[in-house]
Design a protein around this motif. Structure first.
Motif, PDB file in Angstrom:
ATOM      1  N   VAL A 141      41.535   5.431  -5.232  1.00  0.00           N
ATOM      2  CA  VAL A 141      42.803   5.063  -4.868  1.00  0.00           C
ATOM      3  C   VAL A 141      43.903   5.277  -6.037  1.00  0.00           C
ATOM      4  N   ASN A 142      44.574   6.311  -6.080  1.00  0.00           N
ATOM      5  CA  ASN A 142      45.533   6.553  -7.079  1.00  0.00           C
ATOM      6  C   ASN A 142      46.785   7.415  -6.663  1.00  0.00           C
ATOM      7  N   PRO A 143      47.871   7.158  -7.145  1.00  0.00           N
ATOM      8  CA  PRO A 143      49.053   8.098  -6.430  1.00  0.00           C
ATOM      9  C   PRO A 143      49.021   9.481  -7.231  1.00  0.00           C
ATOM     10  N   GLU A 144      48.281   9.436  -8.281  1.00  0.00           N
ATOM     11  CA  GLU A 144      48.092  10.643  -9.080  1.00  0.00           C
ATOM     12  C   GLU A 144      46.394  11.183  -9.017  1.00  0.00           C
ATOM     13  N   ALA A 145      46.388  12.494  -9.560  1.00  0.00           N
ATOM     14  CA  ALA A 145      45.095  12.912  -9.554  1.00  0.00           C
ATOM     15  C   ALA A 145      44.422  12.519 -10.784  1.00  0.00           C
ATOM     16  N   THR A 146      43.148  12.136 -10.747  1.00  0.00           N
ATOM     17  CA  THR A 146      42.235  11.759 -11.920  1.00  0.00           C
ATOM     18  C   THR A 146      41.159  12.458 -12.175  1.00  0.00           C
ATOM     19  N   ARG A 147      40.683  12.314 -13.339  1.00  0.00           N
ATOM     20  CA  ARG A 147      39.580  13.388 -13.741  1.00  0.00           C
ATOM     21  C   ARG A 147      38.357  13.195 -12.951  1.00  0.00           C
ATOM     22  N   HIS A 148      38.235  12.032 -12.091  1.00  0.00           N
ATOM     23  CA  HIS A 148      37.329  11.850 -11.532  1.00  0.00           C
ATOM     24  C   HIS A 148      37.269  12.050  -9.976  1.00  0.00           C
ATOM     25  N   ASP A 149      38.298  12.712  -9.672  1.00  0.00           N
ATOM     26  CA  ASP A 149      38.462  12.854  -8.048  1.00  0.00           C
ATOM     27  C   ASP A 149      37.399  13.612  -7.350  1.00  0.00           C
ATOM     28  N   ALA A 150      37.126  14.700  -8.452  1.00  0.00           N
ATOM     29  CA  ALA A 150      35.918  15.563  -7.632  1.00  0.00           C
ATOM     30  C   ALA A 150      34.666  14.868  -7.562  1.00  0.00           C
ATOM     31  N   SER A 151      34.482  13.695  -8.101  1.00  0.00           N
ATOM     32  CA  SER A 151      33.263  13.259  -7.566  1.00  0.00           C
ATOM     33  C   SER A 151      33.463  11.958  -6.669  1.00  0.00           C
ATOM     34  N   ALA A 152      34.533  11.783  -6.156  1.00  0.00           N
ATOM     35  CA  ALA A 152      34.711  11.046  -5.129  1.00  0.00           C
ATOM     36  C   ALA A 152      34.271  11.370  -3.835  1.00  0.00           C
ATOM     37  N   SER A 153      33.788  10.427  -2.997  1.00  0.00           N
ATOM     38  CA  SER A 153      33.583  10.592  -1.315  1.00  0.00           C
ATOM     39  C   SER A 153      35.035  10.787  -0.733  1.00  0.00           C
ATOM     40  N   PHE A 154      36.115   9.966  -1.009  1.00  0.00           N
ATOM     41  CA  PHE A 154      37.078   9.793  -0.486  1.00  0.00           C
ATOM     42  C   PHE A 154      38.326   9.539  -1.471  1.00  0.00           C
ATOM     43  N   VAL A 155      39.318  10.271  -1.428  1.00  0.00           N
ATOM     44  CA  VAL A 155      40.623  10.019  -2.277  1.00  0.00           C
ATOM     45  C   VAL A 155      41.763   9.676  -1.574  1.00  0.00           C
ATOM     46  N   LEU A 156      42.167   8.305  -1.771  1.00  0.00           N
ATOM     47  CA  LEU A 156      43.241   7.988  -1.112  1.00  0.00           C
ATOM     48  C   LEU A 156      44.766   8.171  -1.945  1.00  0.00           C
ATOM     49  N   ARG A 157      45.458   9.027  -1.937  1.00  0.00           N
ATOM     50  CA  ARG A 157      46.575   9.656  -2.575  1.00  0.00           C
ATOM     51  C   ARG A 157      47.659   8.628  -2.330  1.00  0.00           C
ATOM     52  N   GLY A 158      47.743   7.500  -3.079  1.00  0.00           N
ATOM     53  CA  GLY A 158      48.960   6.570  -2.613  1.00  0.00           C
ATOM     54  C   GLY A 158      48.720   5.410  -3.547  1.00  0.00           C
ATOM     55  N   LYS A 159      49.932   4.432  -3.662  1.00  0.00           N
ATOM     56  CA  LYS A 159      49.742   3.320  -4.389  1.00  0.00           C
ATOM     57  C   LYS A 159      49.081   2.278  -3.853  1.00  0.00           C
ATOM     58  N   ALA A 160      48.209   1.494  -4.858  1.00  0.00           N
ATOM     59  CA  ALA A 160      47.352   0.836  -4.269  1.00  0.00           C
ATOM     60  C   ALA A 160      47.904  -0.338  -3.513  1.00  0.00           C
ATOM     61  N   GLY A 161      49.065  -0.708  -3.878  1.00  0.00           N
ATOM     62  CA  GLY A 161      49.962  -1.773  -2.928  1.00  0.00           C
ATOM     63  C   GLY A 161      50.229  -1.472  -1.380  1.00  0.00           C
ATOM     64  N   ALA A 162      50.265  -0.051  -1.251  1.00  0.00           N
ATOM     65  CA  ALA A 162      50.492   0.623   0.319  1.00  0.00           C
ATOM     66  C   ALA A 162      48.841   0.595   0.796  1.00  0.00           C
ATOM     67  N   ALA A 163      48.152   1.447   0.005  1.00  0.00           N
ATOM     68  CA  ALA A 163      46.926   2.044   0.381  1.00  0.00           C
ATOM     69  C   ALA A 163      45.944   1.011   0.925  1.00  0.00           C
ATOM     70  N   MET A 164      45.792  -0.044   0.001  1.00  0.00           N
ATOM     71  CA  MET A 164      44.523  -1.125   0.343  1.00  0.00           C
ATOM     72  C   MET A 164      44.834  -1.893   1.451  1.00  0.00           C
ATOM     73  N   PRO A 165      46.203  -2.685   1.579  1.00  0.00           N
ATOM     74  CA  PRO A 165      46.456  -3.264   2.722  1.00  0.00           C
ATOM     75  C   PRO A 165      46.242  -2.464   3.898  1.00  0.00           C
ATOM     76  N   ALA A 166      46.648  -1.065   4.139  1.00  0.00           N
ATOM     77  CA  ALA A 166      46.520  -0.153   5.107  1.00  0.00           C
ATOM     78  C   ALA A 166      45.159   0.039   5.613  1.00  0.00           C
ATOM     79  N   LEU A 167      44.123   0.173   4.729  1.00  0.00           N
ATOM     80  CA  LEU A 167      42.667   0.464   4.782  1.00  0.00           C
ATOM     81  C   LEU A 167      42.099  -0.890   5.487  1.00  0.00           C
ATOM     82  N   LEU A 168      42.402  -2.113   4.840  1.00  0.00           N
ATOM     83  CA  LEU A 168      41.821  -3.450   5.163  1.00  0.00           C
ATOM     84  C   LEU A 168      42.442  -3.960   6.238  1.00  0.00           C
ATOM     85  N   ARG A 169      43.452  -3.317   6.874  1.00  0.00           N
ATOM     86  CA  ARG A 169      44.188  -4.329   7.786  1.00  0.00           C
ATOM     87  C   ARG A 169      43.351  -4.785   8.974  1.00  0.00           C
TER      88      ARG A 169
END
Ligand code: BV8
Ligand code: ZN
Length: 241
Positions: free
Chosen positions: A213-241
Motif C-alpha cells: 500500500v503506497n501512493p508511489e511505486a516501490t522496489r518491491h511492487d513486483a513481488s507483491a500479490s496486490f498493489v493498492l496505489r494510494g495513501k494508507a489513510g484512504a486505502a486501509m479504511p476502504a479495504l477494511l470497511r
C-alpha cells in the motif's frame, strides 16, 4: 477504491496477518517521512549520517537536537485513519502483529496490541554505560546533555541506528511471521533499509499474500500479490470497511 475479489477472499480467510509499516503510515498524522525529516533546519544533514553511533560519539549535541526536533514534531501527532484501520484488523478474529519501522509509537496509540518496533522507539532514552532506561526528565550536564540518574552515563535515544543490529527478539518475531502470516501487508515504506526491507520478500518467497500500500511505486511492487496505489489513510479504511 475497487478491490480484487481474490484480495478480499485472502483477507477473509487469513488466520495470521502481519502488517509491516514505514514512515508513510504516519505521514497523514503530520509526521514527516524519514526522508522528509531532512527538511528545513536539517536539509544539510543526511539522516543516515545523523542516526549513527559515530555521529553521536562525535557530536552528541547535534544528534540530540535532531531527535528533540523530531520528538517535538511527533508530540502532538495523533493516529490517523490508517493506524486506526490497522488496529481494527484485530476485531476480525485473526492473529494480527504490526511490524513497524516507525519509532513514533502511533500504532500503540491507535490501539494495536501486538506491535514489534523493529527500529526502537524515539520516546525511550537509554544509558550508554549501564543500559538503564532514562526516566524522561534526566538531569543535564554542562554541555546540556541528558545524564543517567544511576551512573551519570550519557543517555542516547532508544532507537536502532544505522550500523546497529536490530533487537534480537524483534527480528526473530518478524522473520518468523514473514514465513507464517497468511497475509503480509507492506504499508508506507520505500523498503530501502535492510534487513527490515527483506521481510516482504521473505513473505513472497514463502508463497504468502503480500499487499503493498503506497501512493508511489516501490522496489518491491513486483513481488507483491496486490498493489493498492494510494495513501494508507484512504486505502486501509476502504479495504477494511
Ligand atoms: C544493520 C531508527 C548490521 C532511527 C532507522 C548498503 C546496502 C544495503 C544495506 C546497507 C548498506 N550500507 C549499510 C547498510 C545497512 C543499513 C541500511 O539498510 N542502509 C540503507 C540506507 C541502505 N541498515 C542498517 O544499518 C541496519 N542495521 O544492518 O546492522 C549489523 C548486523 C549484525 C551486527 C551488527 C550490525 C539498521 C537500520 C535501522 C536504521 N534506523 N530508524 C531513527 O528513526 O532515527 S531507519 C529509518 O529509515 C526508519 O526506521 C525506516 O526504516 C527508514 C525509512 O524508511 P521508510 O519508513 O520506508 O520511510 P521513507 O521516508 O523512506 O519512505 C516513506 C514511504 O511512504 C515512501 O515509499 C512514500 O511513497 C510512502 N508514503 C508517503 N506518504 C504516504 C505513503 N504511504 C502511504 N500513505 C501515505 N500517505
Ligand atoms: Zn547509567
Amino acid at each position: 477504491m475497487h478491490f480484487a475479489p481474490e484480495l478480499l477472499d485472502a483477507l477473509r480467510q487469513a488466520r495470521v496477518i502481519a502488517v509491516f509499516t514505514g514512515a508513510g503510515v504516519s505521514a497523514e498524522s503530520g509526521v514527516p517521512t524519514f526522508r522528509d525529516a531532512q527538511t528545513g533546519l536539517w536539509a544539510r544533514y543526511r539522516a543516515e549520517e545523523l542516526a549513527t553511533p559515530a555521529a553521536f560519539r562525535r557530536d552528541p549535541q547535534t544528534v540530540w537536537k535532531w531527535y528533540e526536533w523530531r520528538r517535538d514534531l511527533m508530540r502532538n501527532a495523533l493516529p490517523n485513519p490508517a493506524h486506526l484501520a490497522i488496529a481494527s484488523l484485530e476485531k476480525t478474529g485473526a492473529e494480527v502483529t504490526v511490524l513497524t519501522q516507525n519509532v513514533d509509537g502511533l500504532h500503540r496509540k491507535a490501539g494495536s496490541t501486538d506491535v514489534v518496533e523493529l527500529h526502537g522507539n524515539i520516546w525511550d532514552d537509554l544509558c550508554l554505560e549501564c543500559r538503564a532506561p532514562g526516566d524522561g526528565d534526566a538531569p543535564r550536564d554542562g554541555a546540556g546533555l541528558p545524564r543517567c540518574t544511576h551512573c551519570g552515563g550519557l543517555l542516547r535515544p532508544g532507537v536502532v541506528w544505522f550500523g546497529e543490529s536490530l533487537p534480537e527478539q524483534a527480528w526473530q518475531r518478524a522473520a518468523e511471521l514473514a514465513g507464517k502470516a497468511d497475509v503480509f501487508f507492506c504499508i508506507g515504506t520505500s523498503s530501502l533499509v535492510e534487513p527490515a526491507a527483506s521481510l516482504p520478500l521473505q513473505a513472497h518467497d514463502s508463497g504468502k499474500t503480500v499487499i503493498q500500500v503506497n501512493p508511489e511505486a516501490t522496489r518491491h511492487d513486483a513481488s507483491a500479490s496486490f498493489v493498492l496505489r494510494g495513501k494508507a489513510g484512504a486505502a486501509m479504511p476502504a479495504l477494511l470497511r
